[in-house]
Design a protein around this motif. Structure first.
Motif, PDB file in Angstrom:
ATOM      1  N   ARG A  74      82.620  63.365 151.649  1.00 48.39           N
ATOM      2  CA  ARG A  74      82.014  63.572 152.868  1.00 48.39           C
ATOM      3  C   ARG A  74      80.608  63.275 153.046  1.00 48.39           C
ATOM      4  O   ARG A  74      79.939  63.455 152.111  1.00 48.39           O
ATOM      5  N   ASN A 124      77.083  62.124 155.369  1.00 50.76           N
ATOM      6  CA  ASN A 124      76.256  63.121 156.482  1.00 50.76           C
ATOM      7  C   ASN A 124      76.450  64.697 156.141  1.00 50.76           C
ATOM      8  O   ASN A 124      76.419  65.266 157.101  1.00 50.76           O
ATOM      9  N   CYS A 125      76.381  64.918 154.912  1.00 50.59           N
ATOM     10  CA  CYS A 125      76.695  66.198 154.488  1.00 50.59           C
ATOM     11  C   CYS A 125      75.711  66.937 153.793  1.00 50.59           C
ATOM     12  O   CYS A 125      75.412  66.375 152.625  1.00 50.59           O
ATOM     13  N   LEU A 149      79.943  65.336 147.868  1.00 54.71           N
ATOM     14  CA  LEU A 149      79.052  65.613 149.150  1.00 54.71           C
ATOM     15  C   LEU A 149      77.803  64.577 149.120  1.00 54.71           C
ATOM     16  O   LEU A 149      77.256  64.699 148.172  1.00 54.71           O
ATOM     17  N   THR A 207      77.308  73.963 153.383  1.00 54.62           N
ATOM     18  CA  THR A 207      76.840  72.789 153.929  1.00 54.62           C
ATOM     19  C   THR A 207      76.819  72.759 155.637  1.00 54.62           C
ATOM     20  O   THR A 207      77.196  73.684 156.308  1.00 54.62           O
ATOM     21  N   ASN A 208      76.239  71.648 156.155  1.00 54.12           N
ATOM     22  CA  ASN A 208      76.482  71.578 157.399  1.00 54.12           C
ATOM     23  C   ASN A 208      77.539  71.369 158.216  1.00 54.12           C
ATOM     24  O   ASN A 208      77.558  71.398 159.388  1.00 54.12           O
ATOM     25  N   GLN A 209      78.613  71.136 157.355  1.00 49.44           N
ATOM     26  CA  GLN A 209      79.754  70.776 157.944  1.00 49.44           C
ATOM     27  C   GLN A 209      80.839  71.785 157.867  1.00 49.44           C
ATOM     28  O   GLN A 209      81.632  72.518 158.451  1.00 49.44           O
ATOM     29  N   ASP A 210      80.891  72.503 156.408  1.00 49.22           N
ATOM     30  CA  ASP A 210      81.764  73.677 155.957  1.00 49.22           C
ATOM     31  C   ASP A 210      81.366  74.459 154.794  1.00 49.22           C
ATOM     32  O   ASP A 210      80.224  73.841 154.262  1.00 49.22           O
ATOM     33  N   HIS A 242      74.497  63.304 151.644  1.00 49.39           N
ATOM     34  CA  HIS A 242      73.667  63.610 152.734  1.00 49.39           C
ATOM     35  C   HIS A 242      73.438  62.277 153.470  1.00 49.39           C
ATOM     36  O   HIS A 242      73.118  62.261 154.883  1.00 49.39           O
TER      37      HIS A 242
END
Ligand code: FAD
Length: 404
Positions: A125, A127-128, A31, A160-163, A33
């Motif tokens: 991933r 942008n996570c 992950l 996270t902001n995704q999952d 960011h």
């Protein structure tokens, strides 16, 4: 969304750990960011990434426990990384003092790491952002590729902001505090606090220094550099120093900044190959003024300003014994007082971090929290300038990658 290993941070240590774990068949998620992985690698070494040093010794690292780095560094050596670089046909050269740089671009190192990640089936991933990490003693679902899913195996839940992702092992590879503008955060230290782990106070490392008040004259010298031996306590570095608008930089100063403490002067030997007293004594008949004479050994502008500040600018043949002694003393041991460093925005690394007492030196696993690992610069291990910090990132990532 179950994985064997989740790694937070796609920098040098995180990607390397992911590759090693993936090669062992672990199902790995990294992950990051930032929108891009390895941003610090890209800007490193002036865009050419000083990716290792041929001559790595534990003495090249600073830590509260000087023995901690030995195991990981012995198990993944500079030669191992050089072999990988060769396998990817990246051409490199030794700049000086064993420092190996890419001939073309640091981008090649990032591409090499990404290629190895692809081969090891690592999922990345970008942008996570991680919002929260929780640890429970749950079970992994049957979908998980590997075999550590026994009852009682600790399970990390990473929101996270995704999952929301789950894993058996969680590796924190979020680096230190230097260069916030390219994504550095204090995330690793926050996680350490969350799990009650001791951290060693952080400080900017490999950083330019700012003169204490009263050295305004030297500001005119910005851009001037010279060879010097710089020391603080027992640490001594012989390389260039460089005047800046606010103080001193250059490799010798960056190195000594790691050892500097407030109110402690740094000693700069401006004539590292000369005994200044002998040199002046042997020139007692010389009618040259001191600044002109010193201009043979030091940059002219510096010699001029330095002489004006520190000595009577007389012809050498008019200097008395005491004046020769005092002048020689300053030339071989210029005591420089710095008020502060230029801070994390200009520092190449961060001193301090997760206390090595909390970690296994074999695996980087937290002794008190099974399944949790810290690798790379976030740990209280900081290398000298010259490829040492990347070697620590590769080696600590490798160590954890063998067991996660
Ligand atoms: C300008 C500069 C030049 C350098 N040049 C060299 C050199 O030539 N040779 C050398 O040996 N060392 C060099 N260094 C030091 C070296 O880059 C670092 O020591 C090394 O990158 C540390 O690796 P790391 O993986 O621990 O951390 P990093 O490489 O910093 O990677 C950490 C990653 O975690 C990500 N991250 C941070 N917080 C979060 C979060 N909350 N969520 C998700 N992701 C997060 C970051 O975006 C980053 O991608 C240089 C450093 C700088 C600043």
């Amino acid at each position: 969304m179950n994985f064997d290993v989740i790694i937070v941070g796609a920098g040098a240590a995180g990607l390397f750990c992911a590759i090693e774990a993936g090669k062992r068949g672990r199902k790995v998620l990294v992950l990051e960011h930032n929108a891009q992985v390895g941003r610090k690698i890209l800007i490193s070494g002036g865009g050419r990434c000083n990716f290792t040093n041929r001559d790595i010794k534990p003495e090249n690292f600073i830590s509260q426990n000087s023995h901690f780095c030995k195991s990981a560094l012995a198990r993944y050596t500079p030669q191992d990384f050089i072999e990988l670089v060769k396998k990817h046909k990246i051409s490199y050269y030794e700049k000086k003092l064993g420092q190996l740089f890419c001939r073309e671009s640091s981008r090649q190192i990032v591409e090499m790491l990404l290629e190895e990640c692809r081969k090891a089936k690592v999922e990345i991933r970008t942008n996570c952002s991680v919002k929260e990490i929780k640890k429970s003693n749950g079970l992994l679902s049957n979908k998980t590729a590997n075999s550590r899913q026994n009852a009682g195996v600790p399970l990390f839940e990473v929101e996270t902001n995704q999952d929301v992702f789950n894993s058996v092992s969680l590796v924190i590879a979020t680096g230190g505090l230097s260069f916030a503008k390219i994504g550095a955060t204090d995330f690793g230290y926050k996680i350490a606090r969350q799990f009650g782990l001791k951290t060693i106070e952080t400080r900017p490392a490999l950083v330019p220094m700012v003169f204490a008040k009263g050295a305004e004259d030297y500001k005119q010298l910005a851009g001037v550099s010279c060879d010097a031996a710089v020391s603080c306590g027992k640490a001594v570095f012989r390389e260039n120093i460089l005047f800046t608008h606010r103080g001193l930089s250059g490799p010798a100063i960056l190195q000594i900044s790691n050892y500097w403490r407030k109110d402690t002067p740094v000693s700069v030997n401006l004539l590292p190959t000369e005994n200044a007293f002998g040199l002046l004594e042997n020139n007692r008949e010389n009618r040259q003024k001191l600044d002109d004479f010193l201009g043979q050994f030091l940059p002219n502008r510096f010699s001029e300003i330095f002489t004006r500040r520190n000595f009577a600018n007389k012809p050498l043949n008019q200097l008395g014994k005491k004046e020769i002694e005092q002048t020689a003393q300053v030339l071989n041991d210029w005591q420089v007082f710095f008020g502060e460093t230029e801070g994390y925005d200009k520092a190449e690394a961060t001193l301090g971090g997760i206390s090595t007492n909390e970690l296994s030196s074999q695996t980087m696993e937290v002794k008190r929290v099974s399944g949790l690992y810290f690798v790379g610069e976030v740990v209280d291990v900081t290398g000298w300038l010259g490829g040492y910090n990347f070697q620590w990132a590769w080696a600590s990532g490798f160590a954890a990658g063998q067991v996660v």
